[in-house]
Design a protein around this motif. Sequence first.
Motif, PDB file in Angstrom:
ATOM      1  N   ASP A 136       0.839  -1.175   0.000  1.00  0.00           N
ATOM      2  CA  ASP A 136       0.000   0.000   0.000  1.00  0.00           C
ATOM      3  C   ASP A 136       0.879   1.232   0.000  1.00  0.00           C
ATOM      4  N   VAL A 137       0.682   2.110  -0.968  1.00  0.00           N
ATOM      5  CA  VAL A 137       1.560   3.258  -1.080  1.00  0.00           C
ATOM      6  C   VAL A 137       1.320   4.236   0.064  1.00  0.00           C
ATOM      7  N   ARG A 138       0.089   4.188   0.623  1.00  0.00           N
ATOM      8  CA  ARG A 138      -0.179   5.086   1.742  1.00  0.00           C
ATOM      9  C   ARG A 138       0.650   4.702   2.959  1.00  0.00           C
ATOM     10  N   ALA A 139       0.857   3.390   3.168  1.00  0.00           N
ATOM     11  CA  ALA A 139       1.648   2.945   4.306  1.00  0.00           C
ATOM     12  C   ALA A 139       3.079   3.429   4.173  1.00  0.00           C
ATOM     13  N   ALA A 140       3.648   3.293   2.949  1.00  0.00           N
ATOM     14  CA  ALA A 140       5.020   3.751   2.741  1.00  0.00           C
ATOM     15  C   ALA A 140       5.107   5.270   2.911  1.00  0.00           C
TER      16      ALA A 140
END
Lengths: 169, 186
Positions: A136-140
């Motif tokens: 998930d790009v939001r987590a990164a």
Amino acid sequence: MPTGDENVGNKNLFFRFYDGLYALIDGPVTLFREKFVEPAQSGNKLYYYHRRYRRVPSIDECEVGDPICYYEANEQFRRDKHVEDNILSILRQRRLECEHYHRYDADKYCEKVKQDYLTAETNWFTKYGDIGPKLDVRAAYMKQKHRLIWERRHGPVGSGMKSSVTVEH
Amino acid sequence: MVGMSVLRVAAGFAARLNPFKQGFSNGRLLNRTIPKTESAAVRYGSHGKQMFVFKPSDYYDRRFLHLLRYYILLTGIPVAAIITYINVFIGEAELAEIPENYVPEHWEYYKHPITRWIARNLYDPPEKNYEKMMALIEIESEKAEMRRTQMDVRKLMREKGDGPWYHYETMDKSLIDYSPKSTPDN
């Protein structure tokens, strides 16, 4: 594999014997390919290409309630992660080959290769490590944000937490 | 078999004749291995004595293996021949740089000719999948937004009562007949 072109002027009896054994099996196969297969295929040769993806806006340029921008940023993040995984794998192979080739002299000859791999691995982990199984790009993105805030409060990562933190932005 | 029993009897008789001779000592005669009738070298012109061998039926096993080979090779050999022909005479694609001002078709990104054929005739291009996914996301996000808006509007109109919903029409006041209550003593 035959004994190699770098030994061309220097082949001892064992190398020549090995090359003979290799040619015993490789010779007929190469002859067949060069005489029959390649002329048959050269009439209409097929080509394939590598995909080129356009850069789309990344997650930090997306509005909050925009799921399509998020989807495209996520796909771009996954593609970039695949590329970086493979870069890391190539650096790791270089280090392993260097260590295997030099064996007991590895400390003398492999320092730069090892340092390259170590920095690449650290950076990979800083960006992609410990963010969970779903890519998930939001987590990164949140991981990066938290790391920047932490660095602003306590200094570079690895230098320990400061004991009392006054009210910060 | 008859010869064996004759020999056994003869050995027993010899043992009884010479009890002290330790040839075949008595008492263990039947348990000892009897020397074969053919211990002398005999050479046959044929394969020797023909035996009628008893063994369980291998008909079912052989039939199974035969049918297995038959059905595997029935499609296996044509498929192998076709794949060999494709690999030898058509061959895999070679990697090349994308030429200027040329947009490759979606199947030209694969190497093996059979993969290219499948991508060309059977599969959708991955760009189509991407666009389909984004269309779905767009539709679902619009639906979610409309539902959220509708929920907010409903809540506010119920609270305030100034909107078109939850607005129940009452009767025109001029239609009310006040005559039953117009005089006090009715």
